[in-house]
Design a protein around this motif. Sequence first.
Motif, PDB file in Angstrom:
ATOM      1  N   UNK A 116      41.427 -34.962 -24.296  1.00  0.00           N
ATOM      2  CA  UNK A 116      42.191 -33.786 -24.710  1.00  0.00           C
ATOM      3  C   UNK A 116      41.800 -32.624 -23.802  1.00  0.00           C
ATOM      4  N   UNK A 117      42.764 -32.049 -23.107  1.00  0.00           N
ATOM      5  CA  UNK A 117      42.503 -30.976 -22.152  1.00  0.00           C
ATOM      6  C   UNK A 117      42.431 -29.633 -22.871  1.00  0.00           C
ATOM      7  N   UNK A 126      37.338 -25.914 -31.077  1.00  0.00           N
ATOM      8  CA  UNK A 126      38.200 -26.932 -30.466  1.00  0.00           C
ATOM      9  C   UNK A 126      37.440 -28.196 -30.048  1.00  0.00           C
ATOM     10  N   UNK A 127      36.430 -28.096 -29.177  1.00  0.00           N
ATOM     11  CA  UNK A 127      35.789 -29.333 -28.704  1.00  0.00           C
ATOM     12  C   UNK A 127      35.006 -30.065 -29.769  1.00  0.00           C
ATOM     13  N   UNK A 136      37.502 -37.234 -26.254  1.00  0.00           N
ATOM     14  CA  UNK A 136      36.673 -36.502 -25.303  1.00  0.00           C
ATOM     15  C   UNK A 136      37.383 -35.235 -24.845  1.00  0.00           C
ATOM     16  N   UNK A 137      36.787 -34.056 -25.067  1.00  0.00           N
ATOM     17  CA  UNK A 137      37.390 -32.835 -24.530  1.00  0.00           C
ATOM     18  C   UNK A 137      37.186 -32.746 -23.025  1.00  0.00           C
ATOM     19  N   UNK A 363      29.052 -20.014 -26.460  1.00  0.00           N
ATOM     20  CA  UNK A 363      29.824 -20.478 -27.616  1.00  0.00           C
ATOM     21  C   UNK A 363      31.231 -20.894 -27.220  1.00  0.00           C
ATOM     22  N   UNK A 364      31.692 -20.386 -26.081  1.00  0.00           N
ATOM     23  CA  UNK A 364      33.068 -20.615 -25.639  1.00  0.00           C
ATOM     24  C   UNK A 364      33.138 -21.447 -24.355  1.00  0.00           C
ATOM     25  N   UNK A 365      32.026 -22.094 -24.006  1.00  0.00           N
ATOM     26  CA  UNK A 365      32.011 -22.921 -22.812  1.00  0.00           C
ATOM     27  C   UNK A 365      31.858 -22.142 -21.524  1.00  0.00           C
TER      28      UNK A 365
END
Length: 399
Positions: A116-117, A126-127, A136-137, A363-365
């Motif tokens: 999932x992109x 989300x992830x 897998x994100x 927290x947001x990658x």
Amino acid sequence: MLSQRANLISGSKTSGMRNLAARLKAEGKPVVNFAAGELDDNISDVVKHAAIQAVIAGNNKYTETIGIPELRQAIAIRLSQQTGLDWSADEVAVTAGAKQALFNTAMMLFNPGDEVIIPAPYWTTFPTQIRLTGALPIFVDTALTGYVLDSAAIAEKISQRTKAIVLNTPNNPTGSVIHADVLGEIAALAEQHGLWVIFDQCYSDFVYAEAQHLNILQIAPNLRSRVVIIDSFSKSHALAGWRVGYAAAPKALTAACSNLQSHTTSNPNAIAQIGALAALEHYDSRYHEKVLARLNANRQLGLQILQSLRDVEVITPEGGFYFYLNIRCKINGQAAEGQISNCAQLVEHLLANAQVAVVGGEAFGDLNGLRISYAINESDLEQGLWRIVNCLNAIVEPR
């Protein structure tokens, strides 16, 4: 003792910082809380009175699993107006906030091994939800393009295992809005490769003059059978604590989500549903105009103050209610008590020395970001932002 699944989950950093700031304030410490992802506003009188009347009328029974028919129909009418396509109540599932709508969708769509992109920076949940399904994100780093989503970067990540693309516009945390041409290009990719698009538009009511929010189905109506629209009353109507959101999707997916929800929450909160219905049926334009005007004033004030930052990139938000800072130049910088080695340490430094609570980009990658909510009162906003400016400017690169 715990399941392997438990190892996939850590507490939300946004919720953790919000809760910490609330505890410190309760202890009497003058902390300015920039971590909360909610409006600092009361609910409108329309919603308030509807909920009170629902309590008086004894609306305390179970409702239909995915929401009362009247609310689902009202949402379907709203979506029809937004997208230019016909929606029916049985294509709408009301949930305990957008978070449950996303969870239900992920659980009913993804299999182990699917990809999932997700554009990054991303909303922290989300992830985690995707990993819980065994999928897998796959991340697309928008920091490389000034936090603006590039469809070519999406295309590079598509593989034979790709099942879906998650789009969040306006974006939490950056405030960027996906423009029409990019939406069209991503829609073409989804159609070409047979992908689902999960379209999270929870901040769509807060878009500023230089930008325009568009639903992907306004651009690509032919993608209707593979789009899930996620939305919420939490942001738009200051109902974060009431937990009312929804997913709109093809009937087969909505029915599957209903089956899942029947084994989790049984149904959304009955009183909150009545309030949400009133919000749609008796739209209070003056309330929303007042909220948006206040947010825009805070945005302008905040951008003016943040101009005083040195060696920090400030992303101008096109929507939502967050400032996002690229603090890469402050990582490994020298503060009074020593070197700041990473974003988490910088967040702790700001809390200890400036008495402000912000959310770090990890927290947001994004290891080089800070999210600051400006949906707070003007006095706290001004005072807190100057504290941030002074504290960050005092951090210097080591020689």
